[in-house]
Design an enzyme around this catalytic site. Structure first.
Site, PDB file in Angstrom:
ATOM      1  N   HIS A   1      38.021  43.827  47.560  1.00  0.00           N
ATOM      2  CA  HIS A   1      37.109  42.779  47.468  1.00  0.00           C
ATOM      3  C   HIS A   1      35.728  43.577  46.609  1.00  0.00           C
ATOM      4  O   HIS A   1      35.505  44.660  46.505  1.00  0.00           O
ATOM      5  CB  HIS A   1      36.346  42.734  48.975  1.00  0.00           C
ATOM      6  CG  HIS A   1      35.521  41.213  48.795  1.00  0.00           C
ATOM      7  ND1 HIS A   1      34.323  41.104  48.252  1.00  0.00           N
ATOM      8  CD2 HIS A   1      35.993  40.276  49.104  1.00  0.00           C
ATOM      9  CE1 HIS A   1      33.733  40.059  48.334  1.00  0.00           C
ATOM     10  NE2 HIS A   1      34.769  39.180  48.808  1.00  0.00           N
TER      11      HIS A   1
ATOM     12  N   ASP B   1      41.415  36.520  53.396  1.00  0.00           N
ATOM     13  CA  ASP B   1      42.448  35.867  53.227  1.00  0.00           C
ATOM     14  C   ASP B   1      43.712  36.538  53.925  1.00  0.00           C
ATOM     15  O   ASP B   1      44.892  35.879  53.697  1.00  0.00           O
ATOM     16  CB  ASP B   1      42.647  35.999  51.579  1.00  0.00           C
ATOM     17  CG  ASP B   1      41.456  34.931  51.135  1.00  0.00           C
ATOM     18  OD1 ASP B   1      41.237  33.989  51.455  1.00  0.00           O
ATOM     19  OD2 ASP B   1      41.013  35.512  49.925  1.00  0.00           O
TER      20      ASP B   1
HETATM   21  N1  ACO Z   1      46.148  46.034  45.545  1.00  0.00           N
HETATM   22  C1  ACO Z   1      46.144  47.408  45.146  1.00  0.00           C
HETATM   23  N2  ACO Z   1      45.246  48.073  44.256  1.00  0.00           N
HETATM   24  C2  ACO Z   1      44.107  47.327  44.154  1.00  0.00           C
HETATM   25  C3  ACO Z   1      43.871  46.191  44.941  1.00  0.00           C
HETATM   26  C4  ACO Z   1      44.895  45.385  45.579  1.00  0.00           C
HETATM   27  N3  ACO Z   1      44.631  44.366  46.377  1.00  0.00           N
HETATM   28  N4  ACO Z   1      42.471  45.876  44.786  1.00  0.00           N
HETATM   29  C5  ACO Z   1      42.003  46.793  43.950  1.00  0.00           C
HETATM   30  N5  ACO Z   1      42.881  47.540  43.596  1.00  0.00           N
HETATM   31  C6  ACO Z   1      42.712  48.767  43.032  1.00  0.00           C
HETATM   32  C7  ACO Z   1      42.518  48.760  41.349  1.00  0.00           C
HETATM   33  O1  ACO Z   1      43.698  48.814  40.785  1.00  0.00           O
HETATM   34  C8  ACO Z   1      41.616  49.685  40.988  1.00  0.00           C
HETATM   35  O2  ACO Z   1      42.417  51.013  41.009  1.00  0.00           O
HETATM   36  P1  ACO Z   1      42.001  52.226  39.750  1.00  0.00           P
HETATM   37  O3  ACO Z   1      40.660  52.503  40.111  1.00  0.00           O
HETATM   38  O4  ACO Z   1      43.049  53.068  40.095  1.00  0.00           O
HETATM   39  O5  ACO Z   1      42.039  51.380  38.562  1.00  0.00           O
HETATM   40  C9  ACO Z   1      40.698  49.912  42.121  1.00  0.00           C
HETATM   41  O6  ACO Z   1      41.710  49.652  43.394  1.00  0.00           O
HETATM   42  C10 ACO Z   1      39.320  49.364  42.224  1.00  0.00           C
HETATM   43  O7  ACO Z   1      39.659  47.754  41.832  1.00  0.00           O
HETATM   44  P2  ACO Z   1      38.801  46.745  40.866  1.00  0.00           P
HETATM   45  O8  ACO Z   1      39.963  45.834  40.435  1.00  0.00           O
HETATM   46  O9  ACO Z   1      38.233  47.475  39.933  1.00  0.00           O
HETATM   47  O10 ACO Z   1      37.961  46.189  42.068  1.00  0.00           O
HETATM   48  P3  ACO Z   1      37.409  44.612  42.005  1.00  0.00           P
HETATM   49  O11 ACO Z   1      36.249  45.057  42.945  1.00  0.00           O
HETATM   50  O12 ACO Z   1      36.877  44.497  40.503  1.00  0.00           O
HETATM   51  O13 ACO Z   1      38.238  43.888  42.339  1.00  0.00           O
HETATM   52  C11 ACO Z   1      39.602  42.214  43.856  1.00  0.00           C
HETATM   53  C12 ACO Z   1      38.176  43.045  43.480  1.00  0.00           C
HETATM   54  C13 ACO Z   1      39.679  41.362  42.373  1.00  0.00           C
HETATM   55  C14 ACO Z   1      39.341  41.225  44.771  1.00  0.00           C
HETATM   56  C15 ACO Z   1      40.860  43.151  43.866  1.00  0.00           C
HETATM   57  O14 ACO Z   1      40.670  43.889  44.897  1.00  0.00           O
HETATM   58  C16 ACO Z   1      42.152  42.039  44.157  1.00  0.00           C
HETATM   59  O15 ACO Z   1      42.661  41.596  43.199  1.00  0.00           O
HETATM   60  N6  ACO Z   1      42.627  41.796  45.491  1.00  0.00           N
HETATM   61  C17 ACO Z   1      43.598  41.232  45.684  1.00  0.00           C
HETATM   62  C18 ACO Z   1      43.473  39.577  45.370  1.00  0.00           C
HETATM   63  C19 ACO Z   1      42.378  39.361  46.630  1.00  0.00           C
HETATM   64  O16 ACO Z   1      42.859  39.426  47.918  1.00  0.00           O
HETATM   65  N7  ACO Z   1      41.448  38.525  46.404  1.00  0.00           N
HETATM   66  C20 ACO Z   1      40.725  38.029  47.423  1.00  0.00           C
HETATM   67  C21 ACO Z   1      39.123  38.185  47.158  1.00  0.00           C
HETATM   68  S1  ACO Z   1      38.246  37.677  48.382  1.00  0.00           S
HETATM   69  C22 ACO Z   1      37.956  36.049  48.381  1.00  0.00           C
HETATM   70  O17 ACO Z   1      37.773  35.714  47.049  1.00  0.00           O
HETATM   71  C23 ACO Z   1      37.629  35.164  49.304  1.00  0.00           C
END
Ligand code: ACO
Length: 436
Positions: A313, A371
């Site tokens: 998140h 979710d």
């Molecule tokens: N699975 C695997 N790796 C992940 C995930 C995931 N679900 N989420 C983040 N990471 C990793 C990224 O690849 C990144 O790795 P790195 O540092 O080696 O490059 C690190 O964790 C940080 O991730 P960011 O993308 O910078 O985190 P951000 O806070 O920007 O993204 C997000 C948040 C978009 C929600 C992301 O975690 C994601 O795509 N999750 C899956 C989709 C999801 O469940 N979304 C629901 C959000 S809640 C809502 O809307 C109610």
């Protein structure tokens, strides 16, 4: 907004004079540096793609402490609201700032119930869609179309219009979502039944048919009500910021909320529960729990493009408090429906266990978000996967409208207009077509 005792000083290594910037304190949470005069003072903008470090407004509605895993609506912890209040009480809280007493609740419920029907003409508008249209495509259209039906509540600068638009939107969203569903399965639309609760009425419009009596299952009613409460607001997320930005131009509330619906559709935001359930079903097809290890290797491989949906998140760097409540509801619903051994639930638990212990997730502070379990609950209730995001939109509507109304009432509100760091071509002249 209170001025802090300290100020921020911005200095430059090229000898340009430094500037002092005011700092403001909120009631809780990080202070903010006020950069409104920065351009006038320095000729510079700040650069913050995705607005990760920018407070775009002041708000008194929702507070999240992502490190603690805390979510407060108007100061009340989400755990207490989800346990002691229902969704309409939560709507009252978000809109007006206080929890209603019994009389206030009855009055608010009556006001919302009075608006549950939609203009009969809307069904003809809906019938223009293909039967296999995605419900979010339909919802984006239907919510925007409300402005063509309710002309007496489209002036965003008129507080009475804003109030009636808020009530109409909260009241009509379940009707519209249920209509989108009934249309997709070719069943007759069911009119709302106002003697039912908000969630019970939604279940009736979704699952009843004119052929037989429909009895609302109280466990499912409570579960849906909780899903609505948990999704009601989440401060300045992508869709809420979209609603604020859209509304800042003075457009009507229905158009602004339709913009929020469109934004929510994305898989990184509201589409995540749909994506999460699809992911669980894919792993199940691959072989289920025995393939979890293999799947996790793909998730950790940056070149695979696979993410563990329902994990991570932007704000929570701890367990999303809503995920805990949703996991509890998930167990309740599966037990009530005799689905305790549901393979997807077991798979989700296995994935969660591995992820919470795996270095990749621990180091990045990736925890389950709301979710992760909400898809399993909705699927057990009988809601098709493609409708999940529309249900999220239904629930978030109150948050969007509360945030929109707060913005319009804020004397400091301005039309939103971010700036840019331009990296394109400098000025050049157009050559005649033969010379290009
Ligand atoms: N699975 C695997 N790796 C992940 C995930 C995931 N679900 N989420 C983040 N990471 C990793 C990224 O690849 C990144 O790795 P790195 O540092 O080696 O490059 C690190 O964790 C940080 O991730 P960011 O993308 O910078 O985190 P951000 O806070 O920007 O993204 C997000 C948040 C978009 C929600 C992301 O975690 C994601 O795509 N999750 C899956 C989709 C999801 O469940 N979304 C629901 C959000 S809640 C809502 O809307 C109610």
């Amino acid at each position: 907004m209170k001025l802090a005792d300290n100020k921020a000083t911005l200095s430059f290594s090229n000898g340009s004079p430094s500037v002092e910037l005011p700092v403001y304190q909120g009631s809780v949470g990080p202070d903010v540096v006020d950069i409104r005069k920065l351009y006038a003072q320095t000729g510079m903008f700040t650069y913050d793609p995705g607005f990760l470090s920018t407070a775009s407004c002041q708000s008194a509605i929702t507070y999240i402490d992502g490190d603690k895993g805390e979510l407060l609506y108007r100061g009340y912890p989400i755990e207490q609201l989800a346990t002691n209040c229902d969704f309409l009480e939560t709507c009252h809280l978000l809109l007006y700032g206080n929890l209603p007493n019994a009389a206030g609740k009855a009055e608010f419920t009556k006001r919302v119930s009075n608006h549950t029907m939609v203009n009969e003409q809307m069904q003809f508008f809906l019938r223009g869609f293909r039967r296999d249209a995605h419900p979010m495509a339909i919802m984006t259209g239907l919510v925007g179309a409300l402005s063509a039906f309710y002309h007496d509540s489209t002036d965003i600068n008129n507080p009475e219009h804003r109030e009636i638009a808020a009530i109409r939107l909260i009241a009509k969203m379940p009707t519209l979502v249920a209509m989108a569903y009934k249309y997709s399965v070719g069943q007759p639309f069911m009119y709302p039944k106002n003697n039912l609760s908000y969630a019970g009425n939604f279940m009736h419009m979704m699952f009843a048919t004119p052929c037989e009596e429909y009895v609302v299952n109280p466990v499912i009613e409570r579960a849906l009500d909780r899903i609505f409460t948990l999704h009601a607001d989440h401060e300045q997320n992508a869709s809420t910021s979209t609603v604020r930005l859209c509304g800042s131009s003075g457009t009507n509330p229905f158009a602004a909320i339709a913009a929020g619906v469109a934004c929510l559709w994305g898989p990184s935001h509201g589409g995540a529960n749909e994506a999460c359930l699809n992911m669980l079903e894919d792993i199940q097809k691959m072989g289920g729990i025995s393939k979890v290890g293999e799947f996790m290797e793909k998730v950790k491989d940056k070149n695979s493009g696979v993410k563990l949906m329902g994990f991570g998140h932007r704000v929570y760097k701890n367990y999303d408090p809503r995920a805990k409540l949703m996991q509890e509801t998930c167990k309740e619903v599966l037990t009530a429906l005799g689905l305790e051994n549901d393979p997807l639930f077991k798979l989700a638990m296995a994935l969660e266990k591995i992820a919470l212990e795996d270095d990749y997730f621990v180091q990045r502070k990736l925890y389950p978000n709301v979710d992760f379990y909400s898809g399993i609950v909705q699927r057990a209730i009988g809601i098709p996967v493609s409708l999940f995001t529309a249900i999220f939109a239904l629930a978030r509507t109150v948050g969007w409208i509360a945030q929109l109304n707060e913005m319009i009432g804020d004397p400091e509100y301005k039309i939103g207009r971010p700036r840019q760091l331009f990296t394109g071509s400098e000025r050049r002249d157009v050559l005649p077509i033969a010379k290009r």
